[in-house]
Enzyme design. Structure first.
Site, PDB file in Angstrom:
ATOM      1  N   CYS A  28      31.350  51.990  40.939  1.00 35.54           N
ATOM      2  CA  CYS A  28      32.587  52.687  40.609  1.00 35.54           C
ATOM      3  C   CYS A  28      32.336  54.060  39.991  1.00 35.54           C
ATOM      4  O   CYS A  28      33.095  55.014  40.216  1.00 35.54           O
ATOM      5  CB  CYS A  28      33.454  51.837  39.686  1.00 35.54           C
ATOM      6  N   HIS A  61      37.215  55.164  34.497  1.00 33.92           N
ATOM      7  CA  HIS A  61      35.897  55.730  34.202  1.00 33.92           C
ATOM      8  C   HIS A  61      35.978  57.250  34.270  1.00 33.92           C
ATOM      9  O   HIS A  61      36.748  57.823  35.063  1.00 33.92           O
ATOM     10  CB  HIS A  61      34.857  55.258  35.213  1.00 33.92           C
ATOM     11  N   VAL A 111      39.090  42.752  40.163  1.00 33.21           N
ATOM     12  CA  VAL A 111      39.028  43.555  41.382  1.00 33.21           C
ATOM     13  C   VAL A 111      39.670  42.814  42.550  1.00 33.21           C
ATOM     14  O   VAL A 111      40.365  43.410  43.377  1.00 33.21           O
ATOM     15  CB  VAL A 111      37.572  43.943  41.699  1.00 33.21           C
ATOM     16  N   ASN A 134      38.632  52.669  37.752  1.00 34.87           N
ATOM     17  CA  ASN A 134      37.437  51.959  38.218  1.00 34.87           C
ATOM     18  C   ASN A 134      37.760  50.681  38.972  1.00 34.87           C
ATOM     19  O   ASN A 134      36.988  50.255  39.838  1.00 34.87           O
ATOM     20  CB  ASN A 134      36.520  51.634  37.042  1.00 34.87           C
ATOM     21  N   ARG A 178      35.587  26.849  40.121  1.00 37.03           N
ATOM     22  CA  ARG A 178      36.343  26.914  38.866  1.00 37.03           C
ATOM     23  C   ARG A 178      37.757  27.441  39.082  1.00 37.03           C
ATOM     24  O   ARG A 178      38.687  27.077  38.369  1.00 37.03           O
ATOM     25  CB  ARG A 178      35.634  27.823  37.854  1.00 37.03           C
TER      26      ARG A 178
END
Length: 342
Positions: free
Chosen positions: A126, A249, A12, A322, A37
C-alpha cells in the site's frame, strides 16, 4: 462470471466487496470465503446477505476471478493451485510480489504488466502504491534515477486489530495527557500489535528488523518500485514509520531524475495523471493529509518543491487510503483491466 473474495470478513476483504458493488463489476455470482474461524458469518453484497464459506480448492471450483486478501502464508498455499485450475487470482499479500513470473501492477502506472492474460497478479504494498502513483508519471516524463521514501503509515495497515489497539490506548490515556510530558514508562499501555505505545506516539518499526537494520516493510518499499517501473538497478532507500492515524498512509518522496525538472512541470504532469489529485497550494492552506484521502480513489499529492541546489530533484508529499486505493481498489482495477483485455 463467478467472483470470489478470499478474506471476505477482513478489513481489505470488506472493502473489496464494497468496491465491486460500487463499480458494478460484472459478477453474476459472488463467493465470499475465509478461514474456518470466519466461515458461517455473512457479508452483504448487492442488497443480499451471503454466507461466508471456508476457503478450499473445492470452494474455488468454477470461480473465474478471486480477489485474495488472506495473508502471504494462505496465498502461497492456495493461489498457485487455484490458478492452475483456471481461476485468475489477484493477490494482495507479499507472497508473489517479487516472483519474476508474476506481474506486480498499479494499473495507472504500469498497465503493460497485465498483458498476456496472467493467472496470478500481485497487488503492490500500500505504501508503494501511495508513492508510485505520484512518481510513475514523473518517471515517464523525466526518467527516474534514484528514490528516497519516508512513510507515515496508519494503524489500519496492521488490520482492524491495529486500529483497536490505538483506540484502546487513547481511552486508557484519556485525562492523563499532561502526564505524557514526564511519562512513567512502566505505566504506558502497550499492546501485542505494535509492541510499544502507539497512542500519541510514532514508531519507526513496521515488520521485523533485518541484519542490515532495515525492517521488512522497508525492504518491500525498496524492492517493489524497481519491478513496477522496470528499473532493476534503481537506488531506493526507505524508512517506514507507524503513526496514530486510523486510515490513510502518507509518504515523503525525494526523486532524482535524468534531466532537470522544475516544480511547475511536475505539477503539470501530475495534474493530468491517472489516480492522482493535485492539492498543492500551501499559501492557501491546500496540501494533502491522510484524513482527507480516506475513502477516495486517488492519491492526494502536494508540497512539490525543488531539492535545494539540485535542478534534477523534486520532493513531494503523497497520501492515499491504504485500505481502499492502497489495496482493495487496486485489486479490483486489475480485475477490470484483465477483463478489458479478454
Amino acid at each position: 462470471m463467478r467472483v470470489a473474495v478470499i478474506g471476505a470478513t477482513g478489513a481489505v476483504g470488506r472493502e473489496m466487496t464494497r468496491i465491486l458493488e460500487e463499480r458494478s463489476f460484472p459478477a453474476d455470482a459472488f463467493v465470499p470465503l475465509a478461514s474456518s474461524r470466519s466461515a458461517g458469518r455473512t457479508v452483504r453484497f448487492r442488497g443480499e446477505d451471503h454466507e461466508v464459506g471456508e476457503l478450499s480448492l473445492e470452494a474455488l471450483r468454477g470461480v473465474d476471478v478471486a480477489l485474495v486478501s488472506a495473508g502471504a502464508e494462505v496465498s502461497r498455499s492456495i493461489v498457485p493451485a487455484a490458478a492452475e485450475a483456471g481461476t485468475t487470482c489477484i493477490d494482495n499479500s507479499s507472497a508473489f510480489r517479487m516472483d519474476p513470473g508474476v506481474p506486480l501492477s498499479i494499473p495507472e502506472v504500469n498497465p503493460e504488466a497485465l498483458d498476456g492474460h496472467p493467472r496470478i497478479v500481485a497487488v503492490p504494498n500500500c505504501t508503494t502504491i501511495t508513492a508510485l502513483l505520484a512518481v510513475g508519471p514523473l518517471h515517464r516524463a523525466a526518467g527516474l534515477r534514484s528514490l528516497s521514501i519516508s512513510s507515515y503509515q496508519s494503524v489500519s495497515g496492521a488490520g482492524w486489530k491495529g486500529a483497536r489497539e490505538l483506540i484502546e490506548q487513547i481511552a486508557k490515556l484519556h485525562g492523563h495527557e499532561e502526564d505524557l510530558g514526564h511519562p512513567d514508562a512502566g505505566a504506558l499501555p502497550v499492546g501485542d500489535v505494535f509492541g510499544k505505545t502507539i497512542a500519541y506516539n510514532v514508531l519507526a518499526k513496521i515488520g521485523d528488523f533485518g541484519s542490515d537494520g532495515y525492517t521488512g516493510e522497508e525492504v518491500k518499499i525498496m524492492a517493489e518500485p524497481r519491478k513496477i517501473l522496470g528499473i532493476p538497478d534503481l537506488p531506493v532507500v526507505a524508512t517506514a514509520v507507524r503513526v496514530p492515524v486510523p486510515v490513510g498512509h502518507a509518504v515523503v518522496v525525494v526523486a532524482e531524475f535524468d534531466r532537470p525538472i522544475a516544480p511547475a512541470e511536475a505539477r503539470d504532469v501530475l495534474r493530468s495523471a491517472a489516480g492522482v489529485e493535485l492539492r498543492d497550494d500551501p499559501a492557501n492552506g491546500i496540501y494533502p493529509s491522510p484524513l482527507e484521502a480516506a475513502g477516495l480513489d486517488v492519491a492526494l499529492v502536494g508540497r512539490i518543491r525543488q531539492v535545494p541546489g539540485r535542478l534534477d530533484s523534486i520532493t513531494l508529499f503523497s497520501c492515499a487510503d491504504n485500505l481502499r486505493k492502497g489495496a482493495a481498489l487496486d485489486a479490483v482495477q486489475i480485475a477490470e483491466s484483465l477483463l478489458a483485455r479478454a
